[in-house]
Write a protein that holds these residues in place. Sequence first.
Motif: not given
Lengths: 353, 782
Positions: B344-373
């Motif tokens: 989607t990042l590529r097709a829509r040319q939307l290199p947002t910070d979120a897309a540039l993280h998710f698009g490269k692969g994020t840490d699933a453990v952090m998905a569960a931990a981040a709300p606590a932070r």
Amino acid sequence: MQSKTSTDGRWWDWFEETLRTARDLPAIQSLRYQWLGKRGQLTVAMKELAQLPAEQRRLRGQQLNQLRQRMVEALDIRQREIDIETEAALLNGERLDMTMPGRPPRVGLLHPLTRARRRIEDVLLRMGFSLHYGPQVESEWYNFEALNIPAGHPARDMQDSFFVDVPNMVLRTHTSPVQIRAMQQHQGRLPVKVLAPGVVYRRDDDATHTPMFQQVEGLVIDHGIGLADLKGTLTTMVREVLGERVETRFRSSYFPFTEPSVEMDVTCAACGGVGCRTCKATGWVEILGSGMVHPVVLANGGYDASVVSGFAFGLGIERLAMRLFGLDDLRLLYQNDLQFLQQFIRWEGGRQA
Amino acid sequence: MKLSHRWLSRYVPDLPSPERVAVVLQQLGIEVAAMEPWGERLRAIELVEVVRRDPHPRADRLYLVSVRRGSGEVLSVVTGASNGFPGDRLWYGPAGTVLADGHVLGVRDFRGVTSPGMLLSPEEAGFSAEPGDLWVWRQADAVGSTLLDVLRGPDWVYDLELTPNLAIYYQSVRNIAHDAAAVAGWTMNDDREPFPFGQSTGLLRVESRADCPLYGLVALDLVPGAVTPLWMQALLRATGQRPIHPAVDVTNFVLWDCGQPLHAFDRDRVVLPIAVRRALPGESLTLLDGTVAALTSADLVIADGHGPIALAGVMGGAESAIRPDTTRILLESAHFSAPVVFRTLRARQLPTDAALHFGKGTDAVMAAAAPARVLAVMAADGLLAGVGDSAILGEVPRQRVIPFEPETIRTLLGVAWSDERVSLALERLGFGVARDLVTIPSWRHDVEGSADLAEEVARYYGLDTILPRLPRMAASPGKREPEQEFLERLRDLWAQAGYWEVATRTFSSEERERTLNRPTGRQPLQLANPLRNEESRLRTDLLTSLLEVFQFNRSRRDRPIAMFEVASVFAREGERVVESVELAVVESLDPVEQFPHGPRPSIYDLKGALEWVAAQLGWELSLSVPAQIPAFLHPGRSLAIAFTHDPQGGGGWLGELRPRTAQGFQGRRVAVLTMRADRPASPRPRGVMAHPSRFPEIVRDLSLVVPEPVTFDEVQTRIGRTGSADLRQTRLIDRFEGDFGVSLTVRLTFQSDAETLTDQAVEEEVAHILSELAGVGVVLRQ
Ligand SMILES: [Zn+2]
């Protein structure tokens, strides 16, 4: 008796006086003829000896012979003097202004990029690398997929490519596809030790990038090749090319077709390692990228990563040329201003003075 | 990516100097492109207390505010602000202060009242704060403190260049701190405890588990009027971000802090339940940036009861976005499939910070931990009013496991380190090593096999610990391929012949190649994405490139030019690309004004050079004057070149440019050569060098009257036809014209290897030659 010798004395005085005033070769010739020619005065006197009695004839003959010998010697000396005077006068007339410029020989010269390329080729040839080549317009498979850069891989952005109106073809963005071609040609034989120079293209144009440039790619594959071999080989090569005093350092880096990947820096030529603007105050400038050949790349070349390993490296000829010749603008190399190129005749082709 | 030293020190309390940190980052493979101090500007901004506020005597909307500085000095500053009353503490920028927008304060005159510097609003100082014209400071700091004191001194910002592999996991201060601490032996605070999600049913459903392995939502409320804490604003500013709203700022902070993108929805503008699904045909979404995205089934969306409210992992929708007064938040923390987001990042040319993280692969453990932070940060700074329902669907994917092959790692590095030494490095970098298996950290999507592990070990110990050596292998001499050896020799010979090699680019265009208008018969290869129109194709002709160099040099100075290049030209034949190597030579023929005089330039120079080069290379060329000369050449001064081994294959041309064509390149008389640079068909025979003959030479000069249209070539051919074994050389020594026509004087040299030739024998040969020449009407001049 007395009268005869005093005659000789008068003859000699008269001969000597005439000789002294002779200014050129004809005068000498005529004097020689007058005295020594067939009917010359002395010749005639010697012929007349026959009429004298034997006693007188012998004595008179000796006297005349002595006189003749003196005249011949005097004539020869005078003739040599006149020769020298004549030549001096003649050469004086041929004088040139020797301060005028000389006529230069017509010479040509190889382009500095050719010279820089050959310099690195020659060093690596001596180290046992053989040269391989590939096409400038390359298939996307050789240029990307085979080198572990699948479609959608971020490295395809890193090397923004030129495409052509033939499907699946691209202007090669590096000489690395020749790695695959060379491995395929080796058909599994070991060792592989190749060097691939060539023109490459990136869609980039500014003071430090040119859309077309030259690279040299190296590849070594054998049993038990490691990062230590890469470091040793590249350090040896760079010292051979840039001089023994050059220091090197290696930094971790990233290329899709090598793992681990490293970049090699060398002492900054501008400041000698102290730190300056050229080297962003670090004392180091990057010279090449390299790494251990990625297992996927080995497999695409027909080699099994569980059995053999290898390293590859690539460096830009322009950057090397700039270093060798002390240039600060890459674009001058492709401008081909002949006046600019003429300066390179002073570079002797060996190490920099 | 910009990394703040202070931010990093939140993880490593005893962080050493920035210089030392830069060295450690370098060892990790992170290039530190620049290091700059941040915040020095704020040293000038001083906390003052208002002692009086009076109207300006001559202006309705201006006030004179007297403030007491830390030194005790009281000074009067003009302001138009509606707040700032006695007892308030304000931020004052003296003359010389640089504001956030770069403006430099001076001493100004407001209708006869001098005002040194300004009392500042939060925006002027570069921050956001509670509403109000002037920034009223409510913390306990003493008058005279500077804004920099409040932030506890200047920060350092590292400008990092992350290679694509490092960008997978180092777009996270936590991950950088983790590895830097491991390598440098620092102590690190790390907390990856999962948030205790609730079990609220009806909050969300995930339809595409493969696209979204983990999706969590937390409802939370902000204290009304809450402002992002100043320390966080400073960190965001230092790393190039603009504080917007506490909810947005905190999610941005956590994004860069631990690499986990979060999204905050306005809870009052979504209709529960939330669904994670592919977009349906015909759906569209107005994005935060105002654009309307027509969605396809390739797009993963977050939808509420009415339809899509966000492009999952890329950008939120405008409708559900946080507004300035939003306090009721629905916080999303998810783990999306990297390829789906990347597409989607590529097709829509939307290199947002979120897309540039998710698009490269994020840490699933952090998905569960981040709300606590998020909640911890908000609570600590008094922003949090309460936490509501929460739920999470899916599981943290199991960590990947690969074989542990220390021997392979040792080979790849070329070291003899023990298994323990190898596994220690991996463990310190977060890998688990148990017997023959390695467990890969959840944030390391780049690691696939032993080669990657070898890199980790090298990074951990540093490349300097690997000692250089030369490979031990069967030695064999390196060699050039014969084709290339030939091309190098071709270059050498032209340089020896007095020509300068140039290096031109292979790009050209139809228009550029039209100037020469040389028919090459090649169909050009067009670039699909040229940089500019003049470089829209690959050249079909090398000569044009050289003539452009000629023109470039002529435009600078009028000096003799003699140059060559051996390089590729391109054509397409159907779907095939044909690359062939050509030789091109260009030489100016204008008389050279110099004293002492040199030889007069002539087309024969270039011809002679070609003949010489061909002789060295073993090129067997036939040079002929064809009936048809192409238009770019002088019709009376040109030759066709063919290779005798391949007469039909097309060779090239040598001649003078047609003067009209030459003018197109700022030339007058220009000699050119263009030809294929083929290697000779058969390698040159390697003969034995002959001994010089012991017998004398006999020389005869023949002055011949040569009628039109007989050429020298024919004269030479006729002479050669006699087959005289003793005729060693035929040399043209003069040519002149008289009332008899054209006369050529030819010097014939006779010599035998076996005997001294007699005059009579030579006369017989000369007579034979003359009778051959008479056949074309060539006779001795009387
Ligand atoms: Zn430097």
